[in-house]
Design an enzyme around this catalytic site. Sequence first.
Site, PDB file in Angstrom:
ATOM      1  CD  GLU A   1      -2.838   5.442   6.764  1.00 29.64           C
ATOM      2  OE1 GLU A   1      -2.855   5.454   5.525  1.00 29.64           O
ATOM      3  OE2 GLU A   1      -1.919   4.901   7.426  1.00 29.64           O
TER       4      GLU A   1
ATOM      5  CG  ASN B   1      -1.747   1.217   1.376  1.00 28.49           C
ATOM      6  OD1 ASN B   1      -1.786   2.051   0.465  1.00 28.49           O
ATOM      7  ND2 ASN B   1      -2.434   1.353   2.506  1.00 28.49           N
ATOM      8  CD1 TRP B   2       3.609   0.929  -2.630  1.00 32.21           C
ATOM      9  CD2 TRP B   2       3.570   1.837  -4.688  1.00 32.21           C
ATOM     10  NE1 TRP B   2       4.310   0.091  -3.471  1.00 32.21           N
ATOM     11  CE2 TRP B   2       4.302   0.629  -4.747  1.00 32.21           C
ATOM     12  CE3 TRP B   2       3.411   2.575  -5.858  1.00 32.21           C
ATOM     13  CZ2 TRP B   2       4.874   0.151  -5.933  1.00 32.21           C
ATOM     14  CZ3 TRP B   2       3.981   2.099  -7.044  1.00 32.21           C
ATOM     15  CH2 TRP B   2       4.714   0.904  -7.071  1.00 32.21           C
ATOM     16  CE  LYS B   3      -0.194   3.181   4.712  1.00 29.71           C
ATOM     17  NZ  LYS B   3      -0.103   3.245   6.160  1.00 29.71           N
TER      18      LYS B   3
ATOM     19  N   GLY C   1       2.714   2.350  10.976  1.00 25.97           N
ATOM     20  CA  GLY C   1       3.749   3.376  10.881  1.00 25.97           C
ATOM     21  C   GLY C   1       4.589   3.555  12.135  1.00 25.97           C
TER      22      GLY C   1
ATOM     23  CG  HIS D   1      -5.871   2.079   5.217  1.00 23.51           C
ATOM     24  ND1 HIS D   1      -5.393   2.969   6.163  1.00 23.51           N
ATOM     25  CD2 HIS D   1      -4.896   1.162   5.040  1.00 23.51           C
ATOM     26  CE1 HIS D   1      -4.171   2.593   6.519  1.00 23.51           C
ATOM     27  NE2 HIS D   1      -3.848   1.503   5.855  1.00 23.51           N
TER      28      HIS D   1
ATOM     29  CB  SER E   1       5.176  -1.808  12.042  1.00 27.62           C
ATOM     30  OG  SER E   1       4.805  -0.466  12.274  1.00 27.62           O
TER      31      SER E   1
ATOM     32  CD  GLU F   1      -3.439  -2.260   7.504  1.00 29.09           C
ATOM     33  OE1 GLU F   1      -2.296  -2.470   7.081  1.00 29.09           O
ATOM     34  OE2 GLU F   1      -4.068  -1.228   7.227  1.00 29.09           O
TER      35      GLU F   1
ATOM     36  N   GLY G   1       2.939  -1.199   4.355  1.00 30.73           N
ATOM     37  CA  GLY G   1       2.986   0.233   4.038  1.00 30.73           C
ATOM     38  C   GLY G   1       4.415   0.673   3.775  1.00 30.73           C
ATOM     39  N   GLY G   2       5.058   1.237   4.782  1.00 30.27           N
ATOM     40  CA  GLY G   2       6.396   1.817   4.651  1.00 30.27           C
ATOM     41  C   GLY G   2       7.411   0.918   3.952  1.00 30.27           C
TER      42      GLY G   2
HETATM   43  P1  13P Z   1       3.055   0.387   7.761  1.00 30.41           P
HETATM   44  O1  13P Z   1       3.534  -0.914   7.182  1.00 30.41           O
HETATM   45  O2  13P Z   1       3.802   1.567   7.290  1.00 30.41           O
HETATM   46  O3  13P Z   1       2.886   0.310   9.243  1.00 30.41           O
HETATM   47  O4  13P Z   1       1.563   0.618   7.165  1.00 30.41           O
HETATM   48  C1  13P Z   1       0.648  -0.414   7.276  1.00 30.41           C
HETATM   49  C2  13P Z   1      -0.562  -0.054   6.509  1.00 30.41           C
HETATM   50  O5  13P Z   1      -1.311   0.837   6.880  1.00 30.41           O
HETATM   51  C3  13P Z   1      -0.812  -0.795   5.265  1.00 30.41           C
HETATM   52  O6  13P Z   1      -2.095  -0.555   4.788  1.00 30.41           O
END
Ligand code: 13P
Length: 250
Positions: free
Chosen positions: A95, A8-10, A171, A93, A209, A165, A230-231
């Site tokens: 967010e 997920n590149w957000k 994050g 998600h 994470s 999640e 994510g990251g």
């Molecule tokens: P991180 O891997 O950066 O914690 O993000 C997880 C995430 O929200 C994937 O959708």
Amino acid sequence: MRKILIGNWKMQLSVRESVALARALRAGVKKAKTTIVLCPSFPAIPAVRDALRGGAFALGAQDLFWETKGQYTGEVSGAALRELGCSFVIVGHSERRAHLGETDEMVNKKVSAALAARLTPILCVGETREERERGTRDAALRRQVHVALRGLTPAQIGKVIVAYEPVWVIGSGKAVPPKDAVRAHGKIRNAVEEVAGAAVKVRVIYGGSVDSNNGAGFLREAAVDGCLVGGASLRAAEFLKLVQVAETVA
Ligand code: 13P
């Protein structure tokens, strides 16, 4: 068991950066047993699709709208995402729930719209820090799953991927211990069973994470069908290491 790895590149990359990352990943994976899905931001989807052509990657989007067409400025339909080559879409998600006020009811309509557009929904659920501290994680997961899957047939529910999640972990650089995720996945599967019956088996993946150091701990668990990253999905070498891990445990 074939594992699923989703990046997920957000809103982290420009279109140019997205293409560069897609090229580096494409060059690093010739073929894979693992289902690998990349979810760029909307404007990067066509260019990333072209960069991935012929490779081992599938394409996903980070959101969709629940209506198919109409006066909804700024929204994107499932059909348009399919037209661009997406076969997956992230829904609900945390967010979006936190910053854009997405409710369980909206998430329910989006899951339904994704399925109607023949996209595989990646339904995100997870407890907030407050819910965790109050000891209401399981109730939060149960509510999110129940409402998100409302009105769907068991056959439709069987197509959904649920991503656990824990919101407070995203994050943070500190994933929960794999056994903790396994317990949560069990609760999610129970909730799905309450809605759809015992015959329906959904895939449940973990996100929060995940990186190449802790990934194996999750992917080795039979109850963990994969990871939503994510990251660590933004760095080619790091994500490629995770692909390697998924390939070896599968
Ligand atoms: P991180 O891997 O950066 O914690 O993000 C997880 C995430 O929200 C994937 O959708």
